[in-house]
Design a protein around this motif. Structure first.
Motif, PDB file in Angstrom:
ATOM      1  N   MET A   1      21.714   4.605  -2.474  1.00  0.00           N
ATOM      2  CA  MET A   1      20.972   5.626  -3.226  1.00  0.00           C
ATOM      3  C   MET A   1      20.087   6.415  -2.276  1.00  0.00           C
ATOM      4  N   PRO A   2      20.266   7.755  -2.192  1.00  0.00           N
ATOM      5  CA  PRO A   2      19.441   8.556  -1.293  1.00  0.00           C
ATOM      6  C   PRO A   2      17.975   8.483  -1.676  1.00  0.00           C
ATOM      7  N   THR A   3      17.113   8.487  -0.686  1.00  0.00           N
ATOM      8  CA  THR A   3      15.684   8.521  -0.947  1.00  0.00           C
ATOM      9  C   THR A   3      15.303   9.893  -1.471  1.00  0.00           C
ATOM     10  N   PRO A   4      14.506   9.985  -2.541  1.00  0.00           N
ATOM     11  CA  PRO A   4      14.108  11.291  -3.062  1.00  0.00           C
ATOM     12  C   PRO A   4      13.298  12.068  -2.042  1.00  0.00           C
ATOM     13  N   ASP A   5      13.380  13.392  -2.143  1.00  0.00           N
ATOM     14  CA  ASP A   5      12.600  14.261  -1.261  1.00  0.00           C
ATOM     15  C   ASP A   5      11.117  13.992  -1.487  1.00  0.00           C
ATOM     16  N   PRO A   6      10.403  13.465  -0.509  1.00  0.00           N
ATOM     17  CA  PRO A   6       9.004  13.125  -0.730  1.00  0.00           C
ATOM     18  C   PRO A   6       8.102  14.332  -0.878  1.00  0.00           C
ATOM     19  N   PHE A   7       8.577  15.502  -0.449  1.00  0.00           N
ATOM     20  CA  PHE A   7       7.747  16.697  -0.526  1.00  0.00           C
ATOM     21  C   PHE A   7       7.900  17.427  -1.867  1.00  0.00           C
ATOM     22  N   SER A   8       8.854  17.007  -2.696  1.00  0.00           N
ATOM     23  CA  SER A   8       9.095  17.714  -3.945  1.00  0.00           C
ATOM     24  C   SER A   8       8.090  17.295  -5.003  1.00  0.00           C
ATOM     25  N   ALA A   9       7.667  18.242  -5.829  1.00  0.00           N
ATOM     26  CA  ALA A   9       6.747  17.961  -6.924  1.00  0.00           C
ATOM     27  C   ALA A   9       7.551  17.650  -8.179  1.00  0.00           C
ATOM     28  N   GLN A  10       7.017  16.784  -9.045  1.00  0.00           N
ATOM     29  CA  GLN A  10       7.698  16.465 -10.286  1.00  0.00           C
ATOM     30  C   GLN A  10       6.691  15.895 -11.274  1.00  0.00           C
ATOM     31  N   GLU A  11       7.090  15.865 -12.554  1.00  0.00           N
ATOM     32  CA  GLU A  11       6.237  15.277 -13.569  1.00  0.00           C
ATOM     33  C   GLU A  11       6.186  13.770 -13.370  1.00  0.00           C
ATOM     34  N   PRO A  12       5.017  13.164 -13.620  1.00  0.00           N
ATOM     35  CA  PRO A  12       4.917  11.717 -13.437  1.00  0.00           C
ATOM     36  C   PRO A  12       5.906  10.960 -14.312  1.00  0.00           C
ATOM     37  N   SER A  13       6.543   9.944 -13.732  1.00  0.00           N
ATOM     38  CA  SER A  13       7.443   9.085 -14.481  1.00  0.00           C
ATOM     39  C   SER A  13       6.625   8.193 -15.401  1.00  0.00           C
ATOM     40  N   VAL A  14       7.231   7.799 -16.524  1.00  0.00           N
ATOM     41  CA  VAL A  14       6.539   6.909 -17.450  1.00  0.00           C
ATOM     42  C   VAL A  14       6.554   5.471 -16.935  1.00  0.00           C
ATOM     43  N   HIS A  15       7.345   5.223 -15.907  1.00  0.00           N
ATOM     44  CA  HIS A  15       7.502   3.871 -15.409  1.00  0.00           C
ATOM     45  C   HIS A  15       6.299   3.430 -14.573  1.00  0.00           C
ATOM     46  N   THR A  16       6.197   2.128 -14.397  1.00  0.00           N
ATOM     47  CA  THR A  16       5.168   1.544 -13.534  1.00  0.00           C
ATOM     48  C   THR A  16       5.780   1.229 -12.185  1.00  0.00           C
ATOM     49  N   ALA A  17       5.033   1.538 -11.129  1.00  0.00           N
ATOM     50  CA  ALA A  17       5.486   1.254  -9.766  1.00  0.00           C
ATOM     51  C   ALA A  17       4.589   0.199  -9.144  1.00  0.00           C
ATOM     52  N   LEU A  18       5.187  -0.638  -8.308  1.00  0.00           N
ATOM     53  CA  LEU A  18       4.443  -1.601  -7.508  1.00  0.00           C
ATOM     54  C   LEU A  18       4.637  -1.212  -6.054  1.00  0.00           C
ATOM     55  N   VAL A  19       3.550  -0.839  -5.387  1.00  0.00           N
ATOM     56  CA  VAL A  19       3.613  -0.375  -4.005  1.00  0.00           C
ATOM     57  C   VAL A  19       3.283  -1.521  -3.067  1.00  0.00           C
ATOM     58  N   LEU A  20       4.164  -1.771  -2.091  1.00  0.00           N
ATOM     59  CA  LEU A  20       3.882  -2.738  -1.036  1.00  0.00           C
ATOM     60  C   LEU A  20       2.855  -2.078  -0.122  1.00  0.00           C
ATOM     61  N   PHE A  21       1.614  -2.546  -0.210  1.00  0.00           N
ATOM     62  CA  PHE A  21       0.504  -1.824   0.386  1.00  0.00           C
ATOM     63  C   PHE A  21      -0.211  -2.682   1.420  1.00  0.00           C
ATOM     64  N   SER A  22      -0.046  -2.301   2.702  1.00  0.00           N
ATOM     65  CA  SER A  22      -0.642  -3.060   3.799  1.00  0.00           C
ATOM     66  C   SER A  22      -2.016  -2.535   4.195  1.00  0.00           C
ATOM     67  N   GLY A  23      -2.321  -1.297   3.790  1.00  0.00           N
ATOM     68  CA  GLY A  23      -3.545  -0.651   4.262  1.00  0.00           C
ATOM     69  C   GLY A  23      -3.332   0.166   5.515  1.00  0.00           C
ATOM     70  N   GLY A  24      -2.066   0.331   5.921  1.00  0.00           N
ATOM     71  CA  GLY A  24      -1.738   1.139   7.087  1.00  0.00           C
ATOM     72  C   GLY A  24      -1.401   2.569   6.713  1.00  0.00           C
ATOM     73  N   GLN A  25      -1.095   3.370   7.722  1.00  0.00           N
ATOM     74  CA  GLN A  25      -0.793   4.785   7.491  1.00  0.00           C
ATOM     75  C   GLN A  25       0.391   4.972   6.551  1.00  0.00           C
ATOM     76  N   ASP A  26       1.480   4.273   6.819  1.00  0.00           N
ATOM     77  CA  ASP A  26       2.698   4.495   6.050  1.00  0.00           C
ATOM     78  C   ASP A  26       2.529   4.071   4.594  1.00  0.00           C
ATOM     79  N   SER A  27       1.958   2.900   4.368  1.00  0.00           N
ATOM     80  CA  SER A  27       1.822   2.442   2.987  1.00  0.00           C
ATOM     81  C   SER A  27       0.798   3.271   2.229  1.00  0.00           C
ATOM     82  N   THR A  28      -0.175   3.856   2.933  1.00  0.00           N
ATOM     83  CA  THR A  28      -1.136   4.750   2.281  1.00  0.00           C
ATOM     84  C   THR A  28      -0.439   6.023   1.814  1.00  0.00           C
ATOM     85  N   ALA A  29       0.431   6.568   2.657  1.00  0.00           N
ATOM     86  CA  ALA A  29       1.212   7.743   2.243  1.00  0.00           C
ATOM     87  C   ALA A  29       2.091   7.398   1.049  1.00  0.00           C
ATOM     88  N   CYS A  30       2.672   6.200   1.050  1.00  0.00           N
ATOM     89  CA  CYS A  30       3.521   5.775  -0.064  1.00  0.00           C
ATOM     90  C   CYS A  30       2.710   5.596  -1.344  1.00  0.00           C
TER      91      CYS A  30
END
Length: 256
Positions: A1-30
């Motif tokens: 499955m291709p990764t969605p364009d991160p720069f594209s704007a869209q309406e918020p999904s109704v779903h809940t996301a769980l972000v793997l968050f380390s506190g680093g640059q990459d996970s902060t952007a995510c």
């Protein structure tokens, strides 16, 4: 499955996301990316005995700064979780968990590679997500600017996604917004999502340095300035600062 364009704007999904968050640059952007796209976002961090455990402290600081600076995101930011998997870190030892030199090993992989780390992260995250009602698992893995870790590859994560779906009877999706971005484009993404405020949070509060160094603040953030993580972050900063907004987007490959 291709990764969605991160720069594209869209309406918020109704779903809940769980972000793997380390506190680093990459996970902060995510995390910022997910807060733009999901109605509810929770975060999970992992204590695996890492030498740079200062990142566990940075996590809470970054979350608080983002909630303060972006009220709309604060309304969507849910609970934070930290899972103790130090027993895994003791088995899958590396230069990130032991006082060892950062170098290439006889396998052709850097000594910072923790065998199976991302696989373990997602399995634990999926078990948590099952209880929290989240179907999207968001991680900062990347093939464009990475250290050769095989568990960062999209093919690896596609296989794991199918395994999680089959093994847990849940429509889990592993989402990797940074998969095809350079580090310069990750800086650009942060700016697109949160402007100079998010860039400043990234510089001041996130932690990426493998050595756990928080003393000196460079123009790109805190770190020893010599380890592979610092080198990549610094070069990405320098490249991004020399790019125009049009170049940010034209350089993005869109997951192709």
């Amino acid at each position: 499955m291709p990764t969605p364009d991160p720069f594209s704007a869209q309406e918020p999904s109704v779903h809940t996301a769980l972000v793997l968050f380390s506190g680093g640059q990459d996970s902060t952007a995510c995390l910022a990316w997910a807060l733009e796209r999901y109605a509810q976002v929770e975060t999970v961090g992992f204590d695996y005995g890492q030498r740079h455990a200062v990142e566990l402290e940075a996590r809470l600081i970054v979350r608080a700064r983002m909630a303060e600076a972006f009220p709309a995101w604060a309304a969507r930011l849910g609970e934070d979780h930290v899972l103790d998997i130090r027993s895994f870190g003791a088995v899958a030892s590396s230069a990130l968990t032991e006082d060892r030199a950062i170098e290439m090993t006889e396998r052709g992989l850097p000594s910072t590679f923790v065998p199976g780390r991302n696989l373990a992260f997602f399995i634990y995250a999926a078990a948590l997500a099952d209880r929290r009602g989240a179907n999207a698992l968001v991680g900062g893995m990347c093939e464009t600017d990475y250290s050769g870790y095989p568990d960062c590859r999209r093919a690896t994560l596609d296989a794991l996604q199918q395994t999680l779906q089959l093994g847990m009877e849940r429509p889990f999706e592993i989402v990797t917004p940074l998969m095809w971005l350079t580090k310069a484009e990750t800086w650009a993404l942060a700016h697109d999502l949160g402007g100079e405020a998010l860039v400043e949070i990234t510089i001041r509060d996130t932690h990426t340095c493998y050595q756990g160094e928080r003393g000196e603040r460079h123009v790109w953030g805190h770190g020893c300035g010599a380890c592979p993580a610092c080198d990549l972050r610094a070069k990405g900063w320098e490249t991004w600062r020399g790019m125009s907004a049009d170049e940010w987007r034209s350089g993005f490959t869109g997951g192709q």
